[in-house]
Design a protein around this motif. Structure first.
Motif, mmCIF file in Angstrom:
data_model
loop_
_atom_site.group_PDB
_atom_site.id
_atom_site.type_symbol
_atom_site.label_atom_id
_atom_site.label_comp_id
_atom_site.label_asym_id
_atom_site.label_seq_id
_atom_site.Cartn_x
_atom_site.Cartn_y
_atom_site.Cartn_z
ATOM 1 N N PHE A 129 -7.296 9.789 -0.860
ATOM 2 C CA PHE A 129 -5.859 9.687 -1.136
ATOM 3 C C PHE A 129 -5.637 8.672 -2.242
ATOM 4 O O PHE A 129 -5.991 7.503 -2.101
ATOM 5 C CB PHE A 129 -5.101 9.278 0.128
ATOM 6 C CG PHE A 129 -3.659 8.907 -0.121
ATOM 7 C CD1 PHE A 129 -2.837 9.728 -0.875
ATOM 8 C CD2 PHE A 129 -3.128 7.729 0.400
ATOM 9 C CE1 PHE A 129 -1.513 9.385 -1.119
ATOM 10 C CE2 PHE A 129 -1.803 7.383 0.173
ATOM 11 C CZ PHE A 129 -0.989 8.208 -0.592
ATOM 12 N N HIS A 143 -3.129 6.487 -4.067
ATOM 13 C CA HIS A 143 -1.827 5.921 -3.681
ATOM 14 C C HIS A 143 -1.097 5.379 -4.905
ATOM 15 O O HIS A 143 -1.388 4.295 -5.402
ATOM 16 C CB HIS A 143 -2.062 4.807 -2.655
ATOM 17 C CG HIS A 143 -0.810 4.221 -2.099
ATOM 18 N ND1 HIS A 143 -0.809 3.307 -1.065
ATOM 19 C CD2 HIS A 143 0.502 4.393 -2.415
ATOM 20 C CE1 HIS A 143 0.439 2.953 -0.790
ATOM 21 N NE2 HIS A 143 1.237 3.592 -1.595
ATOM 22 N N GLY A 167 3.714 6.589 -0.401
ATOM 23 C CA GLY A 167 2.301 6.415 -0.066
ATOM 24 C C GLY A 167 2.048 5.512 1.125
ATOM 25 O O GLY A 167 1.082 5.712 1.861
ATOM 26 N N THR A 168 2.902 4.507 1.335
ATOM 27 C CA THR A 168 2.713 3.617 2.484
ATOM 28 C C THR A 168 2.884 4.394 3.787
ATOM 29 O O THR A 168 2.155 4.172 4.761
ATOM 30 C CB THR A 168 3.691 2.437 2.418
ATOM 31 O OG1 THR A 168 3.475 1.716 1.196
ATOM 32 C CG2 THR A 168 3.486 1.481 3.584
ATOM 33 N N ARG A 227 -0.277 6.582 4.171
ATOM 34 C CA ARG A 227 -1.395 5.751 4.644
ATOM 35 C C ARG A 227 -1.256 5.441 6.126
ATOM 36 O O ARG A 227 -2.230 5.522 6.884
ATOM 37 C CB ARG A 227 -1.454 4.439 3.866
ATOM 38 C CG ARG A 227 -1.994 4.530 2.458
ATOM 39 C CD ARG A 227 -2.047 3.147 1.824
ATOM 40 N NE ARG A 227 -3.011 2.314 2.511
ATOM 41 C CZ ARG A 227 -4.276 2.166 2.132
ATOM 42 N NH1 ARG A 227 -4.723 2.802 1.075
ATOM 43 N NH2 ARG A 227 -5.090 1.384 2.800
ATOM 44 N N ARG A 233 -5.979 -0.655 -3.299
ATOM 45 C CA ARG A 233 -4.917 0.192 -2.743
ATOM 46 C C ARG A 233 -4.336 1.128 -3.799
ATOM 47 O O ARG A 233 -4.097 2.305 -3.535
ATOM 48 C CB ARG A 233 -3.809 -0.679 -2.163
ATOM 49 C CG ARG A 233 -2.598 0.120 -1.657
ATOM 50 C CD ARG A 233 -1.530 -0.807 -1.109
ATOM 51 N NE ARG A 233 -1.974 -1.452 0.112
ATOM 52 C CZ ARG A 233 -1.630 -1.038 1.338
ATOM 53 N NH1 ARG A 233 -0.837 0.007 1.486
ATOM 54 N NH2 ARG A 233 -2.050 -1.677 2.398
ATOM 55 N N HIS A 234 -4.081 0.608 -4.983
ATOM 56 C CA HIS A 234 -3.458 1.425 -6.026
ATOM 57 C C HIS A 234 -4.443 1.740 -7.156
ATOM 58 O O HIS A 234 -4.058 1.778 -8.329
ATOM 59 C CB HIS A 234 -2.216 0.722 -6.584
ATOM 60 C CG HIS A 234 -1.110 0.591 -5.585
ATOM 61 N ND1 HIS A 234 -0.528 1.678 -4.967
ATOM 62 C CD2 HIS A 234 -0.475 -0.503 -5.084
ATOM 63 C CE1 HIS A 234 0.411 1.263 -4.139
ATOM 64 N NE2 HIS A 234 0.465 -0.055 -4.188
ATOM 65 N N ALA A 258 -2.568 13.198 -4.157
ATOM 66 C CA ALA A 258 -1.650 12.098 -4.464
ATOM 67 C C ALA A 258 -0.226 12.620 -4.328
ATOM 68 O O ALA A 258 0.008 13.837 -4.282
ATOM 69 C CB ALA A 258 -1.884 11.582 -5.879
ATOM 70 N N TYR A 305 -2.861 8.032 -12.868
ATOM 71 C CA TYR A 305 -3.563 7.985 -11.586
ATOM 72 C C TYR A 305 -4.270 9.297 -11.258
ATOM 73 O O TYR A 305 -5.082 9.344 -10.334
ATOM 74 C CB TYR A 305 -2.578 7.665 -10.453
ATOM 75 C CG TYR A 305 -2.094 6.242 -10.451
ATOM 76 C CD1 TYR A 305 -2.739 5.265 -9.688
ATOM 77 C CD2 TYR A 305 -1.002 5.866 -11.220
ATOM 78 C CE1 TYR A 305 -2.298 3.959 -9.686
ATOM 79 C CE2 TYR A 305 -0.551 4.552 -11.229
ATOM 80 C CZ TYR A 305 -1.202 3.606 -10.468
ATOM 81 O OH TYR A 305 -0.767 2.300 -10.472
ATOM 82 N N TYR A 335 7.332 13.398 -3.616
ATOM 83 C CA TYR A 335 8.150 12.575 -2.733
ATOM 84 C C TYR A 335 9.389 13.341 -2.280
ATOM 85 O O TYR A 335 9.843 13.194 -1.140
ATOM 86 C CB TYR A 335 8.560 11.297 -3.477
ATOM 87 C CG TYR A 335 9.487 10.405 -2.706
ATOM 88 C CD1 TYR A 335 8.989 9.480 -1.795
ATOM 89 C CD2 TYR A 335 10.869 10.488 -2.891
ATOM 90 C CE1 TYR A 335 9.843 8.651 -1.087
ATOM 91 C CE2 TYR A 335 11.726 9.674 -2.175
ATOM 92 C CZ TYR A 335 11.213 8.748 -1.277
ATOM 93 O OH TYR A 335 12.062 7.939 -0.573
#
Length: 219
Positions: free
Chosen positions: A11, A13, A19-20, A23, A59-60, A82, A140, A156
């Motif tokens: 994944f 993020h 994303g939080t 996760r 994390r990112h 993603a 990303y 999103y």
């Protein structure tokens, strides 16, 4: 970034794209993974060293970091995904997040318009908590040659539906998505925050994201 050797997924993020919550929903899978404990130890050693030993994927982290670090055959075998977000909406979300949780990074700018102008000023000194949210989202998703190397890009704007697709691909029953860091201090319609000029500032800065991810100021 969340890597699961057992469930064979990665994944990526991207900040402020839900994303939080993703996760948090997938975190429980780590306890069932026999690789979790050595990965946890590596993460702790990395933290204790000030992240100087490159023993974890941040994390990112961008997908290219995993592609360069992992064996190619293993990387190719992972289901890589993603989530992305409308850039204009993302900037509103970032402003409220920083004002709510890290107001010291507002640079003395109290309004969204002033903060956005300062944030996108190329002369402004780098600051991680500010610059993470103006990094192109497509950065990303691509490798060093500019090729998109993730297998699925969720949005999103349809987070629950696309997360269900992710879980189906992973081969698990979709857990409920928690509302992590849910904003209660902003207007729902991001367009009301913008003038024509500030909307154009975002359009120029995120031109590649807007083109590749097919976003518009007016959905």
């Amino acid at each position: 970034m969340l890597l699961s050797p057992k469930y064979r997924f990665l994944f990526v993020h991207i900040a402020k794209t839900g994303g939080t919550s993703v996760r948090a929903a997938l975190e429980g899978l780590r306890w069932r993974d026999p690789w979790y404990y050595p990965m946890f130890l590596c993460s702790r050693f990395s933290h204790l060293s000030g992240h100087r030993i490159a023993a974890k994927l941040p994390r990112h982290a961008k997908v290219v970091a995993a592609k360069e670090l992992l064996p190619q055959e293993y990387f190719d075998s992972l289901f890589k995904f993603a989530f992305v977000r409308n850039p204009w909406d993302l900037q509103v979300s970032s402003f409220h997040h920083i004002r709510r949780e890290r107001p010291q990074y507002l640079g003395g700018h109290e309004t969204f318009e002033d903060f956005l102008r300062w944030k996108l000023d190329p002369e402004r000194p780098y600051q991680y908590h500010i610059d993470t949210s103006i990094t192109l989202q497509t950065d990303y998703l691509i490798d060093l040659s500019g090729t998109v190397v993730v297998d699925f890009i969720g949005r999103y704007e349809r987070l629950n539906e696309d997360f269900a697709t992710v879980c189906e691909r992973i081969g698990i029953r979709a857990p409920a998505l928690p509302h992590e860091r849910q904003a209660r201090d902003r207007k729902r319609d991001y367009r009301s925050y913008y003038s024509d000029e500030t909307a154009e500032l975002v359009a120029r800065h995120f031109a590649r994201d807007i083109r590749m991810l097919d976003y518009r100021f007016d959905p």
